[in-house]
Structures are given as C-alpha cells and as structure tokens.
Design a protein around this motif. Structure first.
Motif, PDB file in Angstrom:
ATOM      1  N   ASP A   1       0.110   0.423  -3.690  1.00 40.43           N
ATOM      2  CA  ASP A   1       1.540   0.215  -3.899  1.00 40.43           C
ATOM      3  C   ASP A   1       1.903   0.267  -5.389  1.00 40.43           C
ATOM      4  O   ASP A   1       3.033   0.564  -5.750  1.00 40.43           O
ATOM      5  CB  ASP A   1       1.933  -1.148  -3.309  1.00 40.43           C
ATOM      6  CG  ASP A   1       3.381  -1.170  -2.868  1.00 40.43           C
ATOM      7  OD1 ASP A   1       3.926  -0.069  -2.626  1.00 40.43           O
ATOM      8  OD2 ASP A   1       3.960  -2.256  -2.771  1.00 40.43           O
ATOM      9  N   SER A   2       0.913  -0.027  -6.237  1.00 39.59           N
ATOM     10  CA  SER A   2       1.185  -0.049  -7.674  1.00 39.59           C
ATOM     11  C   SER A   2       1.097   1.357  -8.278  1.00 39.59           C
ATOM     12  O   SER A   2       1.377   1.546  -9.459  1.00 39.59           O
ATOM     13  CB  SER A   2       0.195  -0.987  -8.368  1.00 39.59           C
ATOM     14  OG  SER A   2      -1.100  -0.413  -8.287  1.00 39.59           O
ATOM     15  N   LEU A   3       0.681   2.349  -7.474  1.00 37.11           N
ATOM     16  CA  LEU A   3       0.532   3.708  -8.027  1.00 37.11           C
ATOM     17  C   LEU A   3       1.843   4.476  -7.900  1.00 37.11           C
ATOM     18  O   LEU A   3       2.505   4.395  -6.861  1.00 37.11           O
ATOM     19  CB  LEU A   3      -0.574   4.466  -7.275  1.00 37.11           C
ATOM     20  CG  LEU A   3      -1.939   3.793  -7.220  1.00 37.11           C
ATOM     21  CD1 LEU A   3      -2.925   4.674  -6.458  1.00 37.11           C
ATOM     22  CD2 LEU A   3      -2.453   3.499  -8.626  1.00 37.11           C
TER      23      LEU A   3
ATOM     24  N   LEU B   1       4.208   2.941   0.802  1.00 34.59           N
ATOM     25  CA  LEU B   1       3.612   2.264   1.955  1.00 34.59           C
ATOM     26  C   LEU B   1       4.723   1.864   2.911  1.00 34.59           C
ATOM     27  O   LEU B   1       5.829   1.580   2.472  1.00 34.59           O
ATOM     28  CB  LEU B   1       2.840   1.037   1.489  1.00 34.59           C
ATOM     29  CG  LEU B   1       1.527   1.460   0.836  1.00 34.59           C
ATOM     30  CD1 LEU B   1       1.351   0.845  -0.516  1.00 34.59           C
ATOM     31  CD2 LEU B   1       0.368   1.145   1.746  1.00 34.59           C
ATOM     32  N   PRO B   2       4.411   1.858   4.217  1.00 34.33           N
ATOM     33  CA  PRO B   2       5.449   1.450   5.177  1.00 34.33           C
ATOM     34  C   PRO B   2       5.866  -0.002   4.937  1.00 34.33           C
ATOM     35  O   PRO B   2       5.031  -0.831   4.573  1.00 34.33           O
ATOM     36  CB  PRO B   2       4.752   1.576   6.532  1.00 34.33           C
ATOM     37  CG  PRO B   2       3.466   2.272   6.300  1.00 34.33           C
ATOM     38  CD  PRO B   2       3.133   2.179   4.858  1.00 34.33           C
ATOM     39  N   ASN B   3       7.148  -0.302   5.124  1.00 36.46           N
ATOM     40  CA  ASN B   3       7.599  -1.701   5.082  1.00 36.46           C
ATOM     41  C   ASN B   3       7.146  -2.399   6.358  1.00 36.46           C
ATOM     42  O   ASN B   3       7.198  -1.811   7.432  1.00 36.46           O
ATOM     43  CB  ASN B   3       9.126  -1.762   4.997  1.00 36.46           C
ATOM     44  CG  ASN B   3       9.629  -1.182   3.696  1.00 36.46           C
ATOM     45  OD1 ASN B   3       9.089  -1.478   2.624  1.00 36.46           O
ATOM     46  ND2 ASN B   3      10.645  -0.331   3.774  1.00 36.46           N
ATOM     47  N   ARG B   4       6.704  -3.628   6.214  1.00 39.36           N
ATOM     48  CA  ARG B   4       6.268  -4.396   7.377  1.00 39.36           C
ATOM     49  C   ARG B   4       7.214  -5.578   7.561  1.00 39.36           C
ATOM     50  O   ARG B   4       7.286  -6.444   6.703  1.00 39.36           O
ATOM     51  CB  ARG B   4       4.828  -4.932   7.188  1.00 39.36           C
ATOM     52  CG  ARG B   4       3.776  -3.952   6.675  1.00 39.36           C
ATOM     53  CD  ARG B   4       3.432  -2.792   7.536  1.00 39.36           C
ATOM     54  NE  ARG B   4       2.997  -2.987   8.885  1.00 39.36           N
ATOM     55  CZ  ARG B   4       1.817  -2.545   9.362  1.00 39.36           C
ATOM     56  NH1 ARG B   4       0.926  -1.992   8.566  1.00 39.36           N
ATOM     57  NH2 ARG B   4       1.531  -2.675  10.622  1.00 39.36           N
ATOM     58  N   PRO B   5       7.899  -5.614   8.702  1.00 39.53           N
ATOM     59  CA  PRO B   5       8.825  -6.735   8.922  1.00 39.53           C
ATOM     60  C   PRO B   5       8.079  -8.058   9.084  1.00 39.53           C
ATOM     61  O   PRO B   5       6.905  -8.081   9.485  1.00 39.53           O
ATOM     62  CB  PRO B   5       9.553  -6.364  10.208  1.00 39.53           C
ATOM     63  CG  PRO B   5       8.880  -5.167  10.761  1.00 39.53           C
ATOM     64  CD  PRO B   5       7.900  -4.647   9.779  1.00 39.53           C
TER      65      PRO B   5
ATOM     66  N   ILE C   1      -5.268   2.355   7.219  1.00 40.90           N
ATOM     67  CA  ILE C   1      -4.089   2.232   6.359  1.00 40.90           C
ATOM     68  C   ILE C   1      -3.430   3.598   6.218  1.00 40.90           C
ATOM     69  O   ILE C   1      -4.122   4.623   6.176  1.00 40.90           O
ATOM     70  CB  ILE C   1      -4.460   1.622   4.981  1.00 40.90           C
ATOM     71  CG1 ILE C   1      -3.191   1.402   4.143  1.00 40.90           C
ATOM     72  CG2 ILE C   1      -5.487   2.452   4.221  1.00 40.90           C
ATOM     73  CD1 ILE C   1      -3.410   0.482   2.938  1.00 40.90           C
ATOM     74  N   GLN C   2      -2.094   3.581   6.166  1.00 38.88           N
ATOM     75  CA  GLN C   2      -1.317   4.807   6.033  1.00 38.88           C
ATOM     76  C   GLN C   2      -0.455   4.712   4.780  1.00 38.88           C
ATOM     77  O   GLN C   2       0.094   3.653   4.499  1.00 38.88           O
ATOM     78  CB  GLN C   2      -0.402   5.014   7.261  1.00 38.88           C
ATOM     79  CG  GLN C   2      -1.144   5.308   8.542  1.00 38.88           C
ATOM     80  CD  GLN C   2      -1.946   4.129   9.065  1.00 38.88           C
ATOM     81  OE1 GLN C   2      -1.497   2.986   9.004  1.00 38.88           O
ATOM     82  NE2 GLN C   2      -3.152   4.374   9.552  1.00 38.88           N
ATOM     83  N   PHE C   3      -0.371   5.817   4.071  1.00 40.59           N
ATOM     84  CA  PHE C   3       0.528   5.868   2.916  1.00 40.59           C
ATOM     85  C   PHE C   3       1.033   7.291   2.741  1.00 40.59           C
ATOM     86  O   PHE C   3       0.365   8.249   3.144  1.00 40.59           O
ATOM     87  CB  PHE C   3      -0.152   5.352   1.644  1.00 40.59           C
ATOM     88  CG  PHE C   3      -1.424   6.061   1.271  1.00 40.59           C
ATOM     89  CD1 PHE C   3      -2.636   5.718   1.867  1.00 40.59           C
ATOM     90  CD2 PHE C   3      -1.412   7.088   0.331  1.00 40.59           C
ATOM     91  CE1 PHE C   3      -3.811   6.377   1.527  1.00 40.59           C
ATOM     92  CE2 PHE C   3      -2.593   7.751  -0.019  1.00 40.59           C
ATOM     93  CZ  PHE C   3      -3.792   7.394   0.588  1.00 40.59           C
TER      94      PHE C   3
ATOM     95  N   VAL D   1      -9.333   2.311  -4.251  1.00 43.21           N
ATOM     96  CA  VAL D   1      -8.016   2.477  -4.894  1.00 43.21           C
ATOM     97  C   VAL D   1      -8.170   3.255  -6.196  1.00 43.21           C
ATOM     98  O   VAL D   1      -7.353   4.127  -6.514  1.00 43.21           O
ATOM     99  CB  VAL D   1      -7.359   1.092  -5.148  1.00 43.21           C
ATOM    100  CG1 VAL D   1      -6.127   1.247  -6.036  1.00 43.21           C
ATOM    101  CG2 VAL D   1      -7.000   0.428  -3.828  1.00 43.21           C
ATOM    102  N   SER D   2      -9.240   2.959  -6.906  1.00 44.41           N
ATOM    103  CA  SER D   2      -9.420   3.639  -8.189  1.00 44.41           C
ATOM    104  C   SER D   2      -9.714   5.134  -8.002  1.00 44.41           C
ATOM    105  O   SER D   2      -9.252   5.969  -8.780  1.00 44.41           O
ATOM    106  CB  SER D   2     -10.480   2.876  -8.992  1.00 44.41           C
ATOM    107  OG  SER D   2     -11.418   3.743  -9.508  1.00 44.41           O
ATOM    108  N   ILE D   3     -10.432   5.476  -6.934  1.00 47.02           N
ATOM    109  CA  ILE D   3     -10.656   6.897  -6.631  1.00 47.02           C
ATOM    110  C   ILE D   3      -9.325   7.579  -6.284  1.00 47.02           C
ATOM    111  O   ILE D   3      -9.014   8.661  -6.787  1.00 47.02           O
ATOM    112  CB  ILE D   3     -11.683   7.055  -5.477  1.00 47.02           C
ATOM    113  CG1 ILE D   3     -13.074   6.642  -5.964  1.00 47.02           C
ATOM    114  CG2 ILE D   3     -11.695   8.485  -4.937  1.00 47.02           C
ATOM    115  CD1 ILE D   3     -14.131   6.559  -4.871  1.00 47.02           C
ATOM    116  N   VAL D   4      -8.533   6.926  -5.449  1.00 48.35           N
ATOM    117  CA  VAL D   4      -7.235   7.504  -5.086  1.00 48.35           C
ATOM    118  C   VAL D   4      -6.378   7.667  -6.345  1.00 48.35           C
ATOM    119  O   VAL D   4      -5.746   8.712  -6.546  1.00 48.35           O
ATOM    120  CB  VAL D   4      -6.496   6.620  -4.046  1.00 48.35           C
ATOM    121  CG1 VAL D   4      -5.056   7.076  -3.857  1.00 48.35           C
ATOM    122  CG2 VAL D   4      -7.234   6.648  -2.708  1.00 48.35           C
ATOM    123  N   ARG D   5      -6.400   6.644  -7.219  1.00 48.19           N
ATOM    124  CA  ARG D   5      -5.580   6.719  -8.440  1.00 48.19           C
ATOM    125  C   ARG D   5      -5.996   7.922  -9.291  1.00 48.19           C
ATOM    126  O   ARG D   5      -5.158   8.716  -9.724  1.00 48.19           O
ATOM    127  CB  ARG D   5      -5.718   5.434  -9.262  1.00 48.19           C
ATOM    128  CG  ARG D   5      -4.748   5.434 -10.440  1.00 48.19           C
ATOM    129  CD  ARG D   5      -5.155   4.529 -11.611  1.00 48.19           C
ATOM    130  NE  ARG D   5      -5.482   3.184 -11.223  1.00 48.19           N
ATOM    131  CZ  ARG D   5      -6.694   2.645 -11.327  1.00 48.19           C
ATOM    132  NH1 ARG D   5      -7.706   3.372 -11.806  1.00 48.19           N
ATOM    133  NH2 ARG D   5      -6.913   1.411 -10.957  1.00 48.19           N
TER     134      ARG D   5
END
Ligand SMILES: *Cc1c(COP(=O)(O)O)cnc(C)c1O
Length: 407
Positions: free
Chosen positions: A289-291, A296-300, A310-312, A391-395
């Motif tokens: 979310d910080s990237l 990311l989907p909102n979760r009610p 996880i989906q983004f 996360v660091s790989i995705v970043r």
C-alpha cells in the motif's frame, strides 16, 4: 537505485499447500489398514468419517445439514439442481471467479448471466440489481472470489426483492464472516472446497450446507447414497427422503472416508490458520500500500476475511511494463498470477474464454479491472521476514519496470 541491496530471490514456495497434521495421517493409515474407505456399508455402520465430518461442519456454521461431496464444483451443481435450475434457467454470477463456477452452471443446464465486479473485487451491486430485474434469472451463484465478501446485507436484500435464490461459493471463505455471520449461511446453500489450495487440504472434496429439508435430502440422494441415507448424521427427517427417493437419480458425487479424515483433522485448525494467513496478508498489504501506483481493495469494517492470497492492481503500467514486472517478479521467486492473459492459464481465466457459454465475453468494467490485477498466493510457511522480502522484490521490480517503460 541500489539494486545490489535488494534480496535476489524470495526462496519460499508460494505454491505450497497447507501441511497435513499427524492426527490425519494416523486416521488415514487406520482406514487403509481396515480397507473401509467407502462412506456407506450395508450391514453395519463403519468408518463414519464422512458422517462425522458433516455433523461437525454443519455445527461449526450453525446450519442444520451438511452433505459431503467429491468437490465444491459438485456442491454448486447440486445446489443449482435442488433449488430449481433446469435446462435454460438463467443464473446470475459475478464474472471474477474460477472455472468450476461457470462449469457448475453449465453442468446444471443453466445459462450464465455475467455481473460486473468493482475495483474492490466484489460483485457490483448496481449491476446485480439491474440484471436481477432484467434478465429473468431466479438464481444468483455468488462467488466470494479470493476471499472478498460483498455487502451481504445488500446482496440478500436484492435477492429478496427480485425473488432470487442465493447460492454462496465459499471456496475461499471458510472461516470468514460478514457482520459476524459466517459465509455459507446467507444463501439457500453454501458450497465449500477441500481442494489442496483452499483452507482445508484434503486433496479434493466439497461440502454443501443448508437448512432446507428438501435440498438436503435431494443433495444426499443425488450424491449417490444407495438408499443408505440413514447413515448420515446431519440429515433431514425421513419424510423428506420419502418425497424424493424414487425420483432422484444417483450421480455418484460422494466423499470418501479418506478425504473426510483429512478434512476432519483440519477443521479445528482453520481459526489458527486464518490468523497466520491474515498476519502475512496484512503485512504484505501494508507494504504494498505504501508503494506508488499500487492499489489494494478497500475492506469494509463488517468483513472478517481469511486471506490465503492477496490481490493488488497496478493501473499505471502500460502493457510492456506490466509484462516486464510480472517476469521480473517471477524470476525472483515471486510468482504473480494474472487474470488479464489472452488465454486461460493455470487457475486463472476470464469469462470471454468460456467458449461453452451462450455469450462468451468479459463485461467491460471487469475486463478493465482484471487487466491489471495481480494475484499472489500466501502459503502458511511465510514468515514476517519473508513478507518484507516479498514486498521489497515487488518494490524493486516495479521501479525497474516503470523506469524501463519511460522513453
Ligand atoms: C477452487 C474453487 C472452487 C471449486 O472448488 P473444487 O473443489 O475444485 O471444485 C469454486 N470456486 C472458487 C472461487 C474456487 O477457487
């Protein structure tokens, strides 16, 4: 950019299914030694693993009946049949789902009515309301796809208003709730999967839950009970079987004792697994979310999810950059599944590829959303430092793909 500082590879198998507990192994060996693998016996009650699992499963959800089957696909198929789907009946369904869902509709002879999803990956309630009104459908097969739960109060209200029977596909929501109520208890039936990549790993297997005497009796008879339905523990009164037993063919969709033994040993572990999955999910979600450019989907608030994946979305990348991003992640052990591919691949497909349905297409909003949707499995073996590395790989792959795309 200090690419050298980045970890080379994730080094964790993202595809690893949940481990089989020792208690399950012991029970399976006992069953193998006795040879009593079939759920029914003519002369005496044996094994009873399936019957006990059904009883425990129904109780865990607070539903009256549960019927063990060979898959969740069979559970959805029988749910449609026992709630009145016949040749040509229209069936509403969210168009972000997995192949066994449209397959179950086809199996029951239904005609698919595809409903849009939102950027939060749940069924679009406005489109549902419109198509519920205009299509003539009497059924909604709602997939809580990848664990994302729509506003169930609104879904139930729309179904009630248009006299539509709700069937829930809970393959990804075992252990999840909406406003405190378990999924699988909002509809006429709930359908669960014990396939290896769901929350309980029995290799294969499915469960149909319901409170309705006739649906339960018919599902048991269709599943192939050889008139031995008296051996079910979570079963409706005899009168329900009397109404249906001579009119219902045997489709042989039973669950075996081995599958039930595997599932039964894991039911008590679901809450603990859910905490582990959600811990990893929430860590990764915070990191992603910080990237920049990641949504990311909102979760009610009302949703208690169990996220074993996880989906983004990466809306900002063009086609080339997006492909480079996926390839870069894959090369470093982060296998991201993509629902936007031209052809169905592995566990992903879009409704435009379902060539057997009346009008194969992906509704436009759904197509836009799936085109940039990334999907990652979360194995139970993932630890906090693995999440950080992921996360660091995705970043870094995102930065690389983004800068490579610029002229
Ligand atoms: C896996 C899955 C199913 C069906 O499960 P099977 O037991 O393999 O038939 C249904 N819906 C969704 C969304 C799934 O992922």
């Amino acid at each position: 950019m200090a690419i050298e500082d980045e970890p080379q590879s994730l080094g964790v198998d993202l595809g690893a299914p949940p481990a089989i507990p020792d208690s399950a192994r012991r029970r399976v060996v006992d069953l193998l030694e006795s040879g009593l693998l079939h759920r029914y016996a003519e002369a005496r009650s044996v094994g009873e693993d399936v019957a006990c699992l059904e009883e425990e499963f129904a109780a865990s959800l607070g539903r009256k009946y549960a019927v063990g089957l060979n898959s969740c696909g069979s559970s959805m198929f029988l749910s449609l049949l026992t709630t009145g789907v016949t040749q040509g009946s229209r069936v509403l369904m969210n168009s972000f789902t997995l192949a066994p869902v449209p397959g179950a509709v086809a199996h029951a002879g239904g005609e698919h009515v595809l409903v849009e999803i939102t950027d939060d990956l749940v069924i679009d309630l406005d489109d549902l309301d419109r198509k519920a009104r205009d299509s003539g459908a009497r059924h909604l097969l709602l997939s809580h796809m990848r664990g994302h739960i729509a506003d169930m109060d609104a879904v139930v209200e729309i179904c009630r208003r248009h006299d539509i029977t709700l069937i829930e596909d809970c393959a990804h929501t075992q252990g999840a709730r909406w406003a405190g109520q378990p999924t699988g208890t909002f509809g006429a039936t709930g359908c669960f999967s014990f396939q290896s990549y769901k929350h309980v790993n029995a290799g294969e297997g499915g469960m149909l839950v319901t409170d309705d005497d006739d649906i339960a009796a018919r599902a048991i008879l269709y599943s192939g009970s050889y008139m031995l339905y008296g051996q079910h523990r979570a079963r409706p009164p005899e009168a329900a079987f009397e109404r249906w037993k001579l009119a219902t063919p045997n489709f042989s969709l039973r669950m075996s004792n081995i599958v039930a033994a595997l599932a039964r040993a894991q039911l008590p572990l679901v809450d603990e697994r859910a905490r582990k999955w959600n811990d990893s999910h929430d860590r990764i979600a915070r990191g992603l979310d910080s990237l920049p450019g990641v949504r990311l989907p909102n979760r009610p608030q009302a949703e208690s999810y169990v996220q074993s994946s996880i989906q983004f979305a990466l809306a900002a990348l063009d086609d080339r950059a997006f492909a480079a991003f996926l390839a870069g992640c894959k090369a470093r052990g982060v296998f991201i599944k993509w629902f936007g591919a031209r052809e169905p691949a592995g566990f992903t497909s879009q409704s435009r590829s379902w060539g057997y349905i009346a009008d194969p297409h992906t509704p436009p909003e759904t197509a836009r959303i799936l085109d940039r949707l990334c999907d990652l499995r979360i194995p139970l073996s993932l630890e906090a430092d693995d999440c950080a590395r992921l996360v660091s790989i995705v970043r870094s792959e995102l930065a690389r793909a983004g800068s490579a795309a610029k002229p």
